[in-house]
Scaffold this motif. Structure first.
Motif, mmCIF file in Angstrom:
data_model
loop_
_atom_site.group_PDB
_atom_site.id
_atom_site.type_symbol
_atom_site.label_atom_id
_atom_site.label_comp_id
_atom_site.label_asym_id
_atom_site.label_seq_id
_atom_site.Cartn_x
_atom_site.Cartn_y
_atom_site.Cartn_z
ATOM 1 N N GLU A 105 19.449 56.064 -1.310
ATOM 2 C CA GLU A 105 20.113 54.955 -2.363
ATOM 3 C C GLU A 105 21.484 55.946 -2.573
ATOM 4 O O GLU A 105 22.721 55.486 -2.868
ATOM 5 N N LEU A 106 21.225 57.093 -2.853
ATOM 6 C CA LEU A 106 22.298 58.236 -3.289
ATOM 7 C C LEU A 106 23.200 58.460 -2.128
ATOM 8 O O LEU A 106 24.327 58.565 -2.432
ATOM 9 N N GLU A 107 22.742 58.610 -0.824
ATOM 10 C CA GLU A 107 23.523 58.824 0.317
ATOM 11 C C GLU A 107 24.251 57.603 0.515
ATOM 12 O O GLU A 107 25.182 57.785 1.071
ATOM 13 N N ASP A 108 23.757 56.533 0.359
ATOM 14 C CA ASP A 108 24.354 55.243 0.823
ATOM 15 C C ASP A 108 25.631 55.103 -0.273
ATOM 16 O O ASP A 108 26.380 54.350 0.262
ATOM 17 N N HIS A 109 25.612 55.661 -1.261
ATOM 18 C CA HIS A 109 26.653 55.635 -2.296
ATOM 19 C C HIS A 109 27.690 56.658 -1.918
ATOM 20 O O HIS A 109 28.561 56.906 -2.788
ATOM 21 N N GLY A 110 27.431 57.423 -1.078
ATOM 22 C CA GLY A 110 28.339 58.635 -0.498
ATOM 23 C C GLY A 110 28.223 59.898 -0.868
ATOM 24 O O GLY A 110 29.184 60.543 -0.941
ATOM 25 N N LEU A 111 27.043 60.107 -1.781
ATOM 26 C CA LEU A 111 26.818 61.480 -2.185
ATOM 27 C C LEU A 111 25.994 62.470 -1.368
ATOM 28 O O LEU A 111 25.245 61.762 -0.261
ATOM 29 N N VAL A 112 26.422 63.679 -1.312
ATOM 30 C CA VAL A 112 25.713 64.621 -0.372
ATOM 31 C C VAL A 112 24.498 65.081 -1.157
ATOM 32 O O VAL A 112 24.613 65.496 -2.365
ATOM 33 N N VAL A 113 23.356 64.987 -0.682
ATOM 34 C CA VAL A 113 22.077 65.178 -1.527
ATOM 35 C C VAL A 113 21.218 66.488 -0.663
ATOM 36 O O VAL A 113 21.041 66.166 0.189
ATOM 37 N N ASP A 114 20.976 67.258 -1.929
ATOM 38 C CA ASP A 114 20.180 68.636 -1.327
ATOM 39 C C ASP A 114 18.873 68.696 -2.045
ATOM 40 O O ASP A 114 18.969 68.530 -3.224
ATOM 41 N N VAL A 115 17.853 68.489 -1.433
ATOM 42 C CA VAL A 115 16.448 68.331 -2.128
ATOM 43 C C VAL A 115 15.664 69.711 -1.984
ATOM 44 O O VAL A 115 15.661 70.197 -0.746
ATOM 45 N N ARG A 116 15.224 70.266 -3.173
ATOM 46 C CA ARG A 116 14.492 71.737 -3.106
ATOM 47 C C ARG A 116 13.424 71.489 -3.976
ATOM 48 O O ARG A 116 13.438 70.815 -4.925
ATOM 49 N N LYS A 117 12.236 72.212 -3.451
ATOM 50 C CA LYS A 117 11.150 72.337 -4.438
ATOM 51 C C LYS A 117 11.446 73.284 -5.343
ATOM 52 O O LYS A 117 12.215 74.501 -5.394
ATOM 53 N N LEU A 118 10.829 72.942 -6.496
ATOM 54 C CA LEU A 118 11.051 73.693 -8.085
ATOM 55 C C LEU A 118 9.788 74.296 -8.293
ATOM 56 O O LEU A 118 8.743 73.519 -8.472
ATOM 57 N N ASP A 119 9.618 75.746 -8.347
ATOM 58 C CA ASP A 119 8.277 76.489 -8.606
ATOM 59 C C ASP A 119 8.308 76.846 -10.104
ATOM 60 O O ASP A 119 9.434 77.120 -10.835
ATOM 61 N N TRP A 120 7.265 76.907 -10.595
ATOM 62 C CA TRP A 120 6.863 77.547 -12.052
ATOM 63 C C TRP A 120 6.403 78.753 -11.806
ATOM 64 O O TRP A 120 5.458 79.311 -11.051
ATOM 65 N N LEU A 121 7.063 79.752 -12.862
ATOM 66 C CA LEU A 121 6.577 81.069 -12.833
ATOM 67 C C LEU A 121 5.799 81.255 -13.993
ATOM 68 O O LEU A 121 5.806 80.416 -15.132
ATOM 69 N N PHE A 122 4.636 82.163 -13.609
ATOM 70 C CA PHE A 122 3.416 82.461 -14.657
ATOM 71 C C PHE A 122 3.721 83.751 -15.628
ATOM 72 O O PHE A 122 3.918 84.843 -14.750
ATOM 73 N N ILE A 123 4.307 83.849 -16.646
ATOM 74 C CA ILE A 123 4.266 84.856 -17.647
ATOM 75 C C ILE A 123 3.145 85.108 -18.229
ATOM 76 O O ILE A 123 2.768 84.146 -19.349
ATOM 77 N N PRO A 124 2.179 86.203 -17.960
ATOM 78 C CA PRO A 124 0.947 86.272 -18.759
ATOM 79 C C PRO A 124 1.095 86.594 -20.185
ATOM 80 O O PRO A 124 2.083 87.346 -20.485
ATOM 81 N N SER A 125 0.275 86.218 -21.013
ATOM 82 C CA SER A 125 0.048 86.161 -22.489
ATOM 83 C C SER A 125 0.247 87.660 -22.628
ATOM 84 O O SER A 125 0.927 88.236 -23.845
ATOM 85 N N GLY A 126 -0.573 88.674 -21.872
ATOM 86 C CA GLY A 126 -0.432 90.007 -22.043
ATOM 87 C C GLY A 126 0.609 90.911 -21.890
ATOM 88 O O GLY A 126 0.783 91.939 -22.387
ATOM 89 N N SER A 127 1.739 89.945 -21.283
ATOM 90 C CA SER A 127 2.957 90.721 -21.089
ATOM 91 C C SER A 127 3.854 90.486 -22.293
ATOM 92 O O SER A 127 5.028 90.919 -22.482
#
Length: 212
Positions: A105-127
């Protein structure tokens, strides 16, 4: 037709500098330079008839729910897409089916679309020094506003120190100062989950939630 545009001479003609304008708007000189560059690029894209760009990222909550996040060229941060089936969806097949439709739908409206995965980083409580203070701040156990602000500043300082020790470099130019107002996170008894897109540098030793 113009082949290029530079806004800096127009700014200087008024007797301003990027530094003075940035001070007035609460931005660093580097942030002002980036802002001017974004305006120049957007203007040239319009002249050249280039389509608007949008970046999509898929965020996976530790619970397994998937949420689509979007960011256009002139946006500072990603925001959640509130469309049905694309926000907090635990059905991965259904989520990506709707994502494919949304992308088209976005591309049909003329937009250039870039799809990427977003990862979650783990920051341990001990740090994180005095990690329990973050729980205290999240639950608003400190009722006095002044004490609450002091506690928040202490927690932010501890998180900043943890990032330094882990080798994580927070993107201050893109997202502003490292504060809980600018850095959303998920908190558990064993640590924090923070989206990787907030960082410029991520050492290989820093774990993702999927690695645990």
């Amino acid at each position: 037709m113009l082949d290029d545009i530079t806004l800096l001479p127009f700014i200087q003609e008024k007797g301003w500098t990027l530094k003075s304008l940035g001070k007035r708007w609460g931005l660093s000189e580097r942030q002002m330079s980036r802002l001017v560059s974004q305006v120049e690029r957007k203007y040239m894209d319009a002249i050249n008839g280039l389509p608007e760009r949008i970046e999509l990222k898929v965020a996976r909550h530790p619970s397994g729910r998937l949420t689509l996040m979007t960011k256009k060229n002139d946006d500072r941060v990603f925001t959640d897409c509130k469309q049905e089936k694309l926000f907090g969806n635990k059905d991965e097949v259904e989520f990506y089916r709707h994502l494919a439709v949304y992308k088209k739908e976005l591309e049909d409206h003329g937009l250039v679309v870039d799809v990427r995965k977003l990862d979650w980083l783990f920051i341990p409580s001990g740090s994180i020094e005095n990690f329990d203070n973050i729980y205290c701040w999240l639950n608003r156990w400190v009722k006095n506003k002044t004490d609450d602000e002091t506690l928040q500043a202490s927690c932010e300082s501890a998180l900043r120190k943890a990032f330094d020790e882990l080798g994580l470099v927070y993107d201050i130019e893109e997202y502003g100062s490292l504060s809980f107002d600018n850095l959303p996170f998920l908190c558990g008894s064993d640590g924090l989950a923070i989206s990787e897109h907030f960082f410029i540098t991520i050492p290989k030793l820093v774990k993702r939630l999927d690695d645990r």
